[in-house]
Design a protein around this motif. Structure first.
Motif, short mmCIF file in Angstrom:
data_model
loop_
_atom_site.label_atom_id
_atom_site.label_comp_id
_atom_site.label_asym_id
_atom_site.label_seq_id
_atom_site.Cartn_x
_atom_site.Cartn_y
_atom_site.Cartn_z
N GLY A 1 0.88 -1.22 0.04
CA GLY A 1 -0.10 0.05 -0.08
C GLY A 1 0.67 1.35 0.06
O GLY A 1 0.30 2.05 -0.29
N LEU A 2 2.30 1.33 0.26
CA LEU A 2 2.80 2.32 0.24
C LEU A 2 3.18 2.94 -1.11
O LEU A 2 3.60 3.89 -1.53
N VAL A 3 3.06 1.98 -2.06
CA VAL A 3 3.62 2.25 -3.30
C VAL A 3 2.42 3.38 -3.86
O VAL A 3 2.89 4.46 -4.22
N PRO A 4 1.08 3.29 -3.89
CA PRO A 4 0.36 4.52 -4.18
C PRO A 4 0.35 5.63 -3.28
O PRO A 4 0.26 6.72 -3.52
N THR A 5 0.72 5.29 -1.85
CA THR A 5 0.79 6.28 -0.94
C THR A 5 2.05 7.27 -1.18
O THR A 5 1.62 8.42 -1.18
N LEU A 6 2.99 6.70 -1.67
CA LEU A 6 4.29 7.66 -2.00
C LEU A 6 3.88 8.30 -3.21
O LEU A 6 4.52 9.49 -3.44
N THR A 7 3.31 7.64 -4.29
CA THR A 7 3.04 8.44 -5.56
C THR A 7 2.11 9.53 -4.98
O THR A 7 2.39 10.57 -5.46
N GLN A 8 1.16 9.36 -4.29
CA GLN A 8 0.25 10.44 -3.93
C GLN A 8 0.96 11.50 -3.38
O GLN A 8 0.79 13.02 -3.45
N LEU A 9 1.93 11.15 -2.20
CA LEU A 9 2.56 12.05 -1.63
C LEU A 9 3.72 12.88 -2.23
O LEU A 9 3.66 14.00 -2.33
N GLY A 10 4.22 12.20 -3.54
CA GLY A 10 5.38 12.75 -4.18
C GLY A 10 4.52 13.81 -4.91
O GLY A 10 4.89 15.15 -5.36
N TYR A 11 3.28 13.57 -5.30
CA TYR A 11 2.41 14.49 -6.33
C TYR A 11 2.13 15.88 -5.38
O TYR A 11 2.32 17.10 -5.86
N ALA A 12 1.69 15.60 -4.06
CA ALA A 12 1.40 16.77 -3.05
C ALA A 12 2.60 17.67 -3.04
O ALA A 12 2.72 18.90 -3.05
#
Length: 399
Positions: A56-67
């Motif tokens: 679940g950290l894969v999509p979490t880090l993608t969204q965090l990187g986007y923010a």
């Protein structure tokens, strides 16, 4: 290569049909890269022998990187030529996708996911570019059309990635995505006009001005908070759906899971309608209606967690509510200061993708502890909170 410059009257250049198509397609392709991994999480978990929490950290880090990218990079659109920024980010995104395609370990994939999120913010340079090119009387409609492209990219990305991963392997999906962004860069190079910066602030002052804008405009604070809250529910659903459908009692493959994106895409088609409604009647009603739709959809799904048809209908309804609210919020903030549209957009989307990142993380935790019904309850509560923010009397917040 076009040498047209957008000067003191950005609306004078207008938007041709071809340029509108390029902007909408570019926003969609860039935003899609944020979500290709979601239908593949079950496959990735098996590939790397990872727990649901770890994968679940894969999509979490993608969204965090986007923010983070929106906060640190998107304001540059007011200081430098947006065309050049889009081209640089497109090159970086292509490299990040190739890194994900060749990732030998989960740790490397996580780092690549963070880089994808950072560079995919070129979508948020395209949106204010559209607002600058559009005539003021039709700005909501034009932004709504580009947002339709962006949102269809987000939702159809799940359909494409689910099919490609199942038929050709998950690495092939990232390679195909890299090719699409490289081709986009070529089109931007030849078609997108240059933009004259609207400010000469230094980078530090530019970032500092985000807080100034946030303090100055209560409408911006409300928009960022409400959209962020709705995004918690949106992301909690989409980031856990693949894991839930991959397990009992559904046992679905990535192609079938990705097909759920078609349901969400139907809701995304409401974006231009929301833009027109915001132009004619004002955006406030649209924001409240969107929050109500999201809440009702998740309440219904929580009452029937094992009903597949209800998941499909719910995805249509809550996506419609989320996208309509986003377009209405953009109509609100773009009217606040024409010289700071990139920064206003940055504040809104930092709030939104902070909510996205939080929703992806909280959704995986809630799914592990309380099951799918718990995820639906979490998402419904996020809609209630957003509705309360939109209904809070303006006179009590200051101007």
């Amino acid at each position: 290569m076009s040498s047209t410059a957008i000067t003191h009257d950005p609306s004078a250049a207008g938007l041709s049909a071809g340029l509108m198509l390029l902007l909408a397609t570019g926003a969609g392709l860039a935003a899609a890269t944020l979500y290709y991994s979601q239908p593949m999480l079950g496959i990735l978990g098996t590939q790397f022998q990872a727990t649901p929490g770890d994968i679940g950290l894969v999509p979490t880090l993608t969204q965090l990187g986007y923010a983070l990218g929106i906060w640190l990079l998107a304001p540059l659109g007011d200081r430098y030529d947006r065309r050049r920024i889009i081209l640089c980010k497109g090159a970086a995104l292509t490299l990040a996708l190739l890194a994900a395609a060749s990732a030998p370990t989960l740790a490397v994939l996580m780092l690549a996911s963070l880089a994808i999120g950072l560079s995919a913010t070129l979508a948020q340079d395209i949106v204010p570019a559209t607002a600058a090119l559009a005539q003021s009387a039709h700005r909501g409609k034009m932004v709504g059309m580009v947002m339709t492209g962006l949102l269809l990219g987000i939702l159809l990305s799940r359909v494409v990635s689910g099919f490609v991963a199942e038929q050709f392997g998950w690495r092939s999906m990232f390679v195909a995505a890299a090719i699409s962004i490289a081709l986009l860069n070529v089109a931007v190079w030849f078609r997108l006009p240059r933009f004259v910066p609207s400010t000469q602030l230094s980078y530090g002052a530019l970032l500092g001005s985000l807080w100034t804008l946030l303090r100055r405009y209560s409408a911006l604070r409300r928009a960022a908070l409400a959209q962020g809250l709705m995004s918690v529910g949106f992301s909690a659903f989409w980031s856990t759906l693949a894991v839930m459908l991959h397990a009992a009692p559904f046992h679905m493959g990535s192609s079938a899971i990705g097909a759920f994106g078609l349901a969400g895409a139907a809701g995304a088609l409401a974006a231009p309608l929301a833009g027109r409604m915001a132009d004619r009647k004002g955006p406030e009603q649209v924001t409240r209606l969107g929050a109500v739709l999201l809440t009702m959809a998740f309440v219904a799904m929580a009452c029937g967690p094992d009903q597949l048809w209800l998941l499909v209908v719910g995805a249509v309804v809550f996506d419609l509510g989320t996208q309509a609210t986003l377009v209405a919020h953009q109509a609100i903030i773009y009217s606040l200061d024409s010289q700071a549209r990139s920064r206003l957009n940055a504040v809104l989307f930092v709030g939104m993708f902070t909510g996205m990142s939080s929703g992806a993380y909280l959704g995986s935790l809630v799914l592990a502890r309380f099951g799918w019904q718990g995820v639906c309850v979490l998402a419904a509560l996020s809609g209630v909170a957003a509705l309360l923010v939109r209904m809070w009397p303006t006179r009590l917040q200051g101007k």
